[in-house]
Design a protein around this motif. Structure first.
Motif, short mmCIF file in Angstrom:
data_model
loop_
_atom_site.label_atom_id
_atom_site.label_comp_id
_atom_site.label_asym_id
_atom_site.label_seq_id
_atom_site.Cartn_x
_atom_site.Cartn_y
_atom_site.Cartn_z
N VAL A 143 0.82 -1.22 0.00
CA VAL A 143 0.00 0.00 0.00
C VAL A 143 0.86 1.27 0.00
CG1 VAL A 143 -1.68 1.34 1.35
CG2 VAL A 143 -2.06 -1.09 0.95
N PRO A 144 1.84 1.44 0.91
CA PRO A 144 2.63 2.66 0.86
C PRO A 144 3.40 2.82 -0.44
CG PRO A 144 3.18 1.40 2.83
CD PRO A 144 2.22 0.60 2.05
N LEU A 145 3.88 1.72 -1.00
CA LEU A 145 4.61 1.79 -2.27
C LEU A 145 3.69 2.25 -3.40
CD1 LEU A 145 7.35 1.26 -3.59
CD2 LEU A 145 6.54 -1.06 -4.07
N GLY A 146 2.46 1.75 -3.39
CA GLY A 146 1.49 2.17 -4.39
C GLY A 146 1.13 3.65 -4.24
N LEU A 147 1.02 4.12 -3.00
CA LEU A 147 0.72 5.54 -2.79
C LEU A 147 1.86 6.44 -3.28
CD1 LEU A 147 -0.94 5.41 0.74
CD2 LEU A 147 -2.06 5.78 -1.46
N VAL A 148 3.08 5.99 -3.08
CA VAL A 148 4.22 6.76 -3.58
C VAL A 148 4.22 6.78 -5.10
CG1 VAL A 148 6.75 6.73 -3.79
CG2 VAL A 148 5.68 6.43 -1.56
N MET A 149 3.97 5.64 -5.73
CA MET A 149 4.02 5.56 -7.18
C MET A 149 2.89 6.35 -7.85
SD MET A 149 5.12 1.60 -7.57
CE MET A 149 5.45 1.63 -9.31
N THR A 150 1.74 6.48 -7.21
CA THR A 150 0.63 7.23 -7.81
C THR A 150 0.75 8.73 -7.57
OG1 THR A 150 -0.71 6.89 -5.84
CG2 THR A 150 -1.01 5.34 -7.67
N GLY A 151 1.61 9.15 -6.66
CA GLY A 151 1.78 10.58 -6.40
C GLY A 151 0.94 11.11 -5.26
N VAL A 152 0.24 10.24 -4.58
CA VAL A 152 -0.61 10.68 -3.46
C VAL A 152 0.24 11.22 -2.33
CG1 VAL A 152 -2.26 9.87 -1.73
CG2 VAL A 152 -2.46 9.11 -4.08
N VAL A 153 1.36 10.60 -2.06
CA VAL A 153 2.23 11.03 -0.96
C VAL A 153 2.77 12.43 -1.25
CG1 VAL A 153 4.36 10.55 0.29
CG2 VAL A 153 2.80 8.69 -0.28
N GLU A 154 3.16 12.68 -2.47
CA GLU A 154 3.67 14.00 -2.85
C GLU A 154 2.57 15.06 -2.71
OE1 GLU A 154 5.57 16.27 -6.73
OE2 GLU A 154 5.43 14.08 -6.71
N TRP A 155 1.35 14.71 -3.15
CA TRP A 155 0.22 15.64 -3.05
C TRP A 155 -0.09 15.96 -1.60
CZ3 TRP A 155 -4.70 14.92 -0.93
CH2 TRP A 155 -5.60 15.97 -1.15
N VAL A 156 -0.10 14.94 -0.73
CA VAL A 156 -0.37 15.15 0.69
C VAL A 156 0.72 16.01 1.31
CG1 VAL A 156 -0.53 13.98 2.92
CG2 VAL A 156 -1.78 13.09 0.97
N ALA A 157 1.97 15.76 0.95
CA ALA A 157 3.07 16.56 1.50
C ALA A 157 2.96 18.01 1.04
CB ALA A 157 4.40 15.96 1.08
N ASP A 158 2.62 18.23 -0.22
CA ASP A 158 2.45 19.60 -0.72
C ASP A 158 1.27 20.29 -0.04
OD1 ASP A 158 4.60 19.32 -2.39
OD2 ASP A 158 3.40 18.87 -4.17
N THR A 159 0.21 19.55 0.21
CA THR A 159 -0.98 20.12 0.86
C THR A 159 -0.71 20.42 2.32
OG1 THR A 159 -2.39 18.88 -0.65
CG2 THR A 159 -3.43 19.74 1.31
N ALA A 160 0.02 19.55 2.99
CA ALA A 160 0.26 19.73 4.42
C ALA A 160 1.10 20.96 4.72
CB ALA A 160 0.94 18.48 4.99
N PHE A 161 1.98 21.34 3.82
CA PHE A 161 2.87 22.47 4.07
C PHE A 161 2.46 23.72 3.29
CE2 PHE A 161 5.60 18.71 4.85
CZ PHE A 161 5.72 18.89 6.21
N SER A 162 1.26 23.75 2.76
CA SER A 162 0.79 24.89 1.98
C SER A 162 -0.18 25.74 2.81
CB SER A 162 0.08 24.40 0.71
OG SER A 162 -0.57 25.47 0.08
#
Length: 146
Positions: free
Chosen positions: A39-58
């Protein structure tokens, strides 16, 4: 960047534990562990982790969440007030008009007219074997006109 690395490491560690579990002949548990590990690997590959990180610090994203929260609070408070009052203005006027027509000023119960009131039924005759068992019930029913 760090979040992607952490998620990839967690997936690799989980797959390692799944391999050890499969080696111990617990294949069902190993398959379940592998599924959770991917699951975490799939989230990284789809870009969800990057989107969450960008949203959390915006700050703009957090301001947007604040606006959504205020909107939700306003919506819920207006619904609560509407429920207490009994609906919209037209509904309240219709309810007041119906209430004033249905109840006579000095009456304790609504006066619905003779047509809507059912005809009183005669009380059933007591059974021969019933005796005093139902006499109290009959008295109550006669008192209420049933």
């Amino acid at each position: 960047m760090i979040a992607e690395t952490v998620c990839s490491a967690a997936a690799a560690a989980g797959l390692g534990v799944a391999a050890v579990t499969a080696y111990r002949k617990r294949f069902l548990a190993a398959a379940r562990l592998a599924a959770y590990s991917l699951v975490p690997l799939g989230l990284v590959m789809t870009g969800v982790v990057e989107w969450v990180a960008d949203t959390a610090f915006s700050p703009t994203a957090w301001a947007g969440f604040g606006v959504l929260g205020v909107s939700w609070l306003l919506f819920m408070s207006t619904r609560a007030v509407e429920r207490r009052r009994g609906g919209t203005r037209k509904e309240r006027k219709a309810t007041r008009a119906a209430r004033s027509e249905a109840i006579a000023p000095a009456a304790s119960a609504p006066s619905l007219g003779q047509a809507s009131r059912p005809a009183p039924r005669p009380a059933a005759a007591p059974r021969a074997g019933a005796g005093d068992d139902f006499s109290d019930i009959e008295a109550i029913l006669k008192k209420h006109g049933i």
